[in-house]
Design a protein around this motif. Structure first.
Motif, short mmCIF file in Angstrom:
data_model
loop_
_atom_site.label_atom_id
_atom_site.label_comp_id
_atom_site.label_asym_id
_atom_site.label_seq_id
_atom_site.Cartn_x
_atom_site.Cartn_y
_atom_site.Cartn_z
N THR A 62 -12.42 3.24 -2.21
CA THR A 62 -12.45 1.78 -2.31
C THR A 62 -11.36 1.15 -1.46
N SER A 63 -10.18 1.73 -1.48
CA SER A 63 -9.11 1.19 -0.65
C SER A 63 -9.43 1.33 0.83
N PHE A 64 -10.02 2.46 1.18
CA PHE A 64 -10.44 2.65 2.57
C PHE A 64 -11.47 1.60 2.96
N LEU A 65 -12.46 1.36 2.08
CA LEU A 65 -13.50 0.38 2.40
C LEU A 65 -12.93 -1.03 2.49
N ASP A 66 -11.98 -1.35 1.62
CA ASP A 66 -11.32 -2.66 1.73
C ASP A 66 -10.72 -2.84 3.12
N ALA A 67 -10.05 -1.79 3.58
CA ALA A 67 -9.41 -1.86 4.89
C ALA A 67 -10.45 -1.93 6.01
N LEU A 68 -11.52 -1.15 5.89
CA LEU A 68 -12.57 -1.16 6.91
C LEU A 68 -13.26 -2.53 6.96
N THR A 77 -5.51 -5.71 2.34
CA THR A 77 -6.11 -4.47 1.88
C THR A 77 -5.02 -3.47 1.56
N PHE A 78 -5.38 -2.47 0.75
CA PHE A 78 -4.37 -1.56 0.22
C PHE A 78 -3.64 -0.77 1.30
N LEU A 82 -1.48 -13.83 -1.91
CA LEU A 82 -1.48 -12.47 -1.36
C LEU A 82 -1.19 -11.43 -2.46
N LEU A 83 -0.20 -11.71 -3.28
CA LEU A 83 0.19 -10.77 -4.33
C LEU A 83 -0.91 -10.60 -5.37
N GLU A 84 -1.60 -11.69 -5.69
CA GLU A 84 -2.71 -11.61 -6.65
C GLU A 84 -3.85 -10.74 -6.12
N GLN A 85 -4.03 -10.74 -4.81
CA GLN A 85 -5.08 -9.91 -4.21
C GLN A 85 -4.66 -8.45 -4.10
N LEU A 86 -3.36 -8.21 -3.91
CA LEU A 86 -2.87 -6.85 -3.77
C LEU A 86 -2.73 -6.12 -5.10
N LYS A 87 -2.42 -6.84 -6.14
CA LYS A 87 -2.08 -6.21 -7.42
C LYS A 87 -3.21 -5.36 -8.00
N PRO A 88 -4.47 -5.85 -8.03
CA PRO A 88 -5.54 -5.00 -8.57
C PRO A 88 -5.71 -3.70 -7.80
N GLN A 89 -5.46 -3.74 -6.51
CA GLN A 89 -5.58 -2.53 -5.70
C GLN A 89 -4.51 -1.51 -6.10
N GLU A 119 -3.06 -1.38 -9.01
CA GLU A 119 -3.41 -0.92 -10.35
C GLU A 119 -4.48 0.17 -10.28
N ARG A 120 -5.47 -0.04 -9.39
CA ARG A 120 -6.53 0.95 -9.22
C ARG A 120 -5.96 2.28 -8.71
N GLU A 121 -4.99 2.21 -7.80
CA GLU A 121 -4.37 3.42 -7.26
C GLU A 121 -3.29 3.98 -8.18
N GLN A 122 -2.95 3.22 -9.25
CA GLN A 122 -1.88 3.61 -10.18
C GLN A 122 -0.57 3.86 -9.44
N LEU A 123 -0.26 2.97 -8.50
CA LEU A 123 0.95 3.09 -7.69
C LEU A 123 2.07 2.29 -8.37
N LEU A 124 2.90 3.00 -9.14
CA LEU A 124 3.89 2.34 -9.98
C LEU A 124 4.94 1.59 -9.18
N SER A 125 5.45 2.23 -8.12
CA SER A 125 6.51 1.58 -7.34
C SER A 125 6.01 0.27 -6.75
N SER A 126 4.78 0.22 -6.36
CA SER A 126 4.22 -0.99 -5.79
C SER A 126 4.01 -2.05 -6.87
N LEU A 127 3.55 -1.64 -8.03
CA LEU A 127 3.33 -2.59 -9.12
C LEU A 127 4.64 -3.27 -9.53
N VAL A 128 5.71 -2.51 -9.54
CA VAL A 128 7.02 -3.10 -9.87
C VAL A 128 7.42 -4.11 -8.81
N GLU A 129 7.25 -3.75 -7.54
CA GLU A 129 7.62 -4.67 -6.46
C GLU A 129 6.78 -5.94 -6.52
N ILE A 130 5.49 -5.80 -6.74
CA ILE A 130 4.61 -6.98 -6.78
C ILE A 130 4.98 -7.86 -7.96
N SER A 131 5.18 -7.27 -9.13
CA SER A 131 5.53 -8.08 -10.30
C SER A 131 6.88 -8.76 -10.13
#
Length: 865
Positions: free
Chosen positions: A114-120, A661-662, A687-694, A696-708
């Motif tokens: 899904t992240s790849f397709l978002d980018a494509l 995209t992710f 931008l952050l609202e669009q990035l956050k679900p991605q 969460e889907r990837e379960q990327l904790l470091s990114s979720l902390v930065e976004i929040s």
């Protein structure tokens, strides 16, 4: 010679050249053109109705870029499917867009689909010109994951992109909503059937047969306009005198007609052509040298030309008439004929094809033919050679399908079986991995206690340790690690040298870095694991270095800067020697982040500048150059150099108007920071609202902390106190579970104020359940650290024992000005090599080991300005 992979790739993504003297089918061509107003055209009909011919005819008559992908059964590997699709797109769009798409394809194994397709999709949205994407033979795809991903892509296609899919069967996912919105066009069997007028034109122009109006009506009726049957009849009529008797002689369904007519055609061919067709039918793709190997002759090129001139269902696959394939129906008929009449020749031809293809480097096909030949020893040999390439490409489904094709009656070598188990672990098929490992352990128990046995046993322990770690059983992992310490590790480098990071700025963002998860157990496991590898001679293996870099980044996050400092020198040396950007760039960024904590901004810029010079030598350098430039922008923002940051991000072409995209998350998080400093909070928050679900889907904790954290800071900045508190609570909840510190401290004064507001507000509402998940002690600890100095003191008790000479004084002054080695060499009219020698002597006199320490030491010296 071209690489064999590129030959195979090009044949799949090359638009087939329309055959000479094709019957124009304007009504169908116009129908496809009309469908461009929507997003999807489906061409659906059984085999032999001219789907491929129609699409290639349309593509060559339209002034529109077309990406073409011919699909086959092997494309059921989702990584392979989207990699080929991306390569097809890349050669049909402007070079800059194509380059970005190819970088995406290279990142595929580490991105979710899904992240790849978002980018494509983001790359497709960037196109200014319309493009058609044609997928031929989609019925060969049976993988539900591919169906789901393609449906997702269709849902979000930009208006400039139109997808055309040909298939023998209805698409296995719903497209009804696009039909309701008049976004779907369909061409079916009835439309593809030859009309009486087209049939008459076909026989008049292509076969030279003079058929009456009655003959034409009878043919249309009996064949139902089936193009392959009409073509077969035309070939058969060459040797017929009585057209009436021949045309009335056959009847029945398409399968019966095709078998009958193919027999008619084959029985009238010269024996040499007949044998050539049958023997080469085993090949999915034909080329002269491979045909020679299969037929044990030297006239492959001549025979291919003869078959082509006779119009015997030979389809070119490239622009040079080097590679061909038989029409699918014809190929099926020939293969069935060979299996039935000479099963031994079927096996022999496949075996010879396998050997010939392996010599050309076409290992995928070589393995397939070895399996078809039921020569599993040969398949095993080729698989052992090819596994590293397959793992690098990330085509795990194909690899596992090969393993699954081995019958129970054949026993793979224990070493290959162990690799099979390892791949099952890597692909998270843990129950199957357990079964495979148990079987290998039983085999190992019956072996003599020799070196071979010990090596196999060590490999079993290594793979099982990975299995229990993947299962989350850390206690059992510690047990297996102790057993590994008593044995040698497996010798095969395949276990140790995956490139775990093709594109991320930090290793902690990867699966190997546990996507930001930090616990005492993960530190202990990482330390023990690297200790085991060091003790067994694998200290320079990629997995060891990546785990150490992940530990280093973890120490930075935990604010254990001393531990981080200790790991960095050896990692820096190893990263330079390995020349692996996915390791080197994170090391440089970690060094620079420490410089920033210490207040040495110019030193951080120096690290980036040095890394940029090296990055230009990397493969796919663009992604790493951009990463370093983005980090440089973050340094500018810490220095409040907004103008420089704006100029650089504009040069990189990153805009808040594009859907993020992710795979470009680091870029858009950097942009959000810049927008925040420009007081453009709505744009940054969007931008952050669009990035956050991605994330969460990837379960990327470091990114979720930065976004929040960024969401909280931006909301506080625009006076939205309650929303800011909600977001900072989200960040603290993840942060406390993982012991995060620097993610908060690095945000500076604004974060300190926000945490103070959070603490005070929480104290006033102590009974509120909304604060669940964050202890009072955690934000208090962070605030205490804000009040303490974050720069380690570098106390010196004496000046240099040996006085500095004039050159060394000048060097020290230039260091304080932030000049690079190259700039210092120019200023002093010296070579860079000489400067490095002088710097080494200077460091020795100052009793320091780095430029940063030299700068600190220089504060105590009275230098003439």
């Amino acid at each position: 010679m071209k690489s064999m992979d590129s030959i195979l790739l090009q044949s799949k993504i090359t638009l087939p050249i329309p055959r000479e003297r094709l019957i124009p089918r304007e009504r169908l061509v116009d129908s496809i053109t009309y469908g461009l107003k929507g997003r999807l055209t489906i061409v659906c009909a059984p085999a032999g109705f001219g789907k491929t011919t129609l699409l290639s005819q349309w593509a060559y008559t339209r002034q529109l870029p077309c990406a073409w992908l011919s699909l086959d059964e092997r494309d059921n590997d989702i990584i392979r499917f989207w990699r080929y699709m991306t390569h097809a797109l890349a050669r049909s769009v402007p070079p800059d867009n194509g380059k970005q798409m190819l970088q995406l394809a290279d990142a595929l194994p580490t991105l979710s689909t899904t992240s790849f397709l978002d980018a494509l999709l983001n790359e497709l949205f960037a196109l200014t010109q319309d493009i058609a994407v044609i997928m031929d033979d989609y019925h060969t795809i049976q993988n539900p994951g591919i169906h789901d991903s393609l449906a997702y892509m269709i849902d979000y296609l930009p208006e400039t992109t139109h997808l055309i899919i040909s298939s023998r069967a209805e698409l296995p996912f719903s497209t009804i909503k696009w039909m309701a919105k008049e976004q779907r066009n369909a061409i079916d069997t009835l439309q593809l059937q030859f009309t009486a007028m087209e049939t008459q034109q076909f026989y008049r122009e292509l076969s030279g047969a003079e058929l009456t109006h009655r003959h034409i009506e009878l043919l249309v009726q009996q064949t139902e306009g089936w193009i392959t049957a009409l073509q077969l009849i035309a070939l058969s009529l060459r040797a017929e005198v009585n057209y009436d008797r021949f045309i009335e002689a056959f009847q029945g369904n398409h399968r019966d007609v095709s078998d009958y007519l193919f027999h008619e055609v084959m029985n009238k061919l010269p024996i040499d052509i007949y044998q050539f067709l049958v023997q080469t039918s085993v090949l999915g793709k034909l080329e002269a040298s491979i045909c020679n190997a299969v037929t044990e002759s030297t006239n492959g090129a001549l025979m291919l030309e003869t078959v082509k001139s006779l119009n015997l269902f030979l389809i070119p696959l490239d622009d040079h008439n080097d590679w061909f394939r038989y029409h699918h129906l014809f190929s099926q008929f020939l293969r069935g004929l060979l299996k039935k009449t000479d099963p031994e020749q079927w096996l022999r031809s496949n075996r010879m094809a396998s050997t010939a293809l392996s010599e050309l480097g076409l290992m995928d096909d070589a393995i397939d033919h070895a399996i078809a030949a039921e020569d599993y020893s040969l398949m095993e040999t080729y698989l052992e050679q090819h596994i590293p390439a397959m793992l690098q490409r990330g085509e795990m489904t194909t690899l596992l399908n090969w393993f699954h094709s081995v019958p129970q009656s054949f026993t793979l070598s224990p070493e290959l079986s162990l690799l099979y188990a390892f791949i099952l672990v890597v692909t998270s098929q843990l129950p199957q991995a357990e079964i495979q490992l148990t079987r290998i352990e039983q085999i190992c128990e019956g072996m003599e206690q020799k070196d071979h046995h010990k090596q196999l046993q060590s490999g079993i322990l290594f793979v099982r340790s990975n299995l229990v770690f993947a299962n989350g059983d850390f206690g059992k992992w510690f047990t297996y690690t102790q057993r590994i310490l008593e044995h040698n590790l497996p010798k095969d480098p395949i276990y140790y040298n995956f490139n775990y990071n093709p594109s991320e700025p930090l290793v902690r963002r990867t699966a190997l870095g546990l996507k930001g998860m930090l616990t005492p157990d993960t530190e202990t496991i990482g330390t023990l694991f690297t200790g085991v590898l060091d003790a067994h001679g694998w200290q320079d293996s990629l997995i060891n270095l990546y785990v150490k870099q992940s530990l280093c980044e973890g120490y930075y996050e935990w604010n254990r800067l001393h531990d981080c400092h200790q790991l960095l020198p050896s990692l820096t040396r190893a990263a330079l020697n390995k020349h692996i950007p996915g390791l080197h760039i994170p090391v440089i960024i970690t060094q620079a982040r420490i410089h920033l904590v210490e207040g040495y901004y110019q030193s951080a810029h120096d690290r980036v500048e040095e890394a940029l010079e090296l990055a230009l030598q990397f493969t796919y350098k663009a992604v790493w150059v951009e990463t370093l430039q983005l980090f440089r922008i973050r340094i500018y923002l810490q220095e409040s150099r907004i103008s420089e940051a704006k100029k650089l991000i504009a040069r990189l072409g990153i805009s808040h108007k594009v859907r993020p995209t992710f795979n470009q998350e680091y870029a858009y998080l950097t942009l959000a920071r810049l927008l925040g400093q420009q007081r453009k909070e709505p744009e940054a928050l969007r931008l952050l609202e669009q990035l956050k679900p991605q994330s969460e889907r990837e379960q990327l904790l470091s990114s979720l902390v930065e976004i929040s954290c960024l969401q909280a800071l931006l909301e506080a900045q625009r006076g939205q106190r309650n929303t800011a508190l909600m977001y900072i609570h989200e960040a603290l909840a993840i942060g406390e579970r993982n012991g995060y510190i620097r993610s908060f401290l690095d945000e500076g004064t604004a974060m300190r104020k926000l945490l103070t507001m959070y603490r005070n507000h929480r104290e006033g509402q102590a009974c509120e359940t909304k604060w669940t998940g964050v202890s009072e002690a955690y934000p208090a600890m962070l605030l205490q650290l804000f009040h303490e100095s974050s720069t380690p003191s570098t106390e010196r008790t004496s000046l240099p024992a040996e006085p500095l000479n004039r050159t060394e004084v000048n060097l020290l002054r230039l260091i304080r000005q932030g000049l690079t080695n190259k700039q210092m060499a120019a200023a002093l009219t010296l070579s860079e090599g000489t400067v490095k020698v002088y710097l080494s002597r200077l460091y020795e006199k100052l009793q320091v080991s780095s430029r940063t320490q030299a700068m600190a030491a220089s504060q105590e010296l009275e230098l003439e300005e």
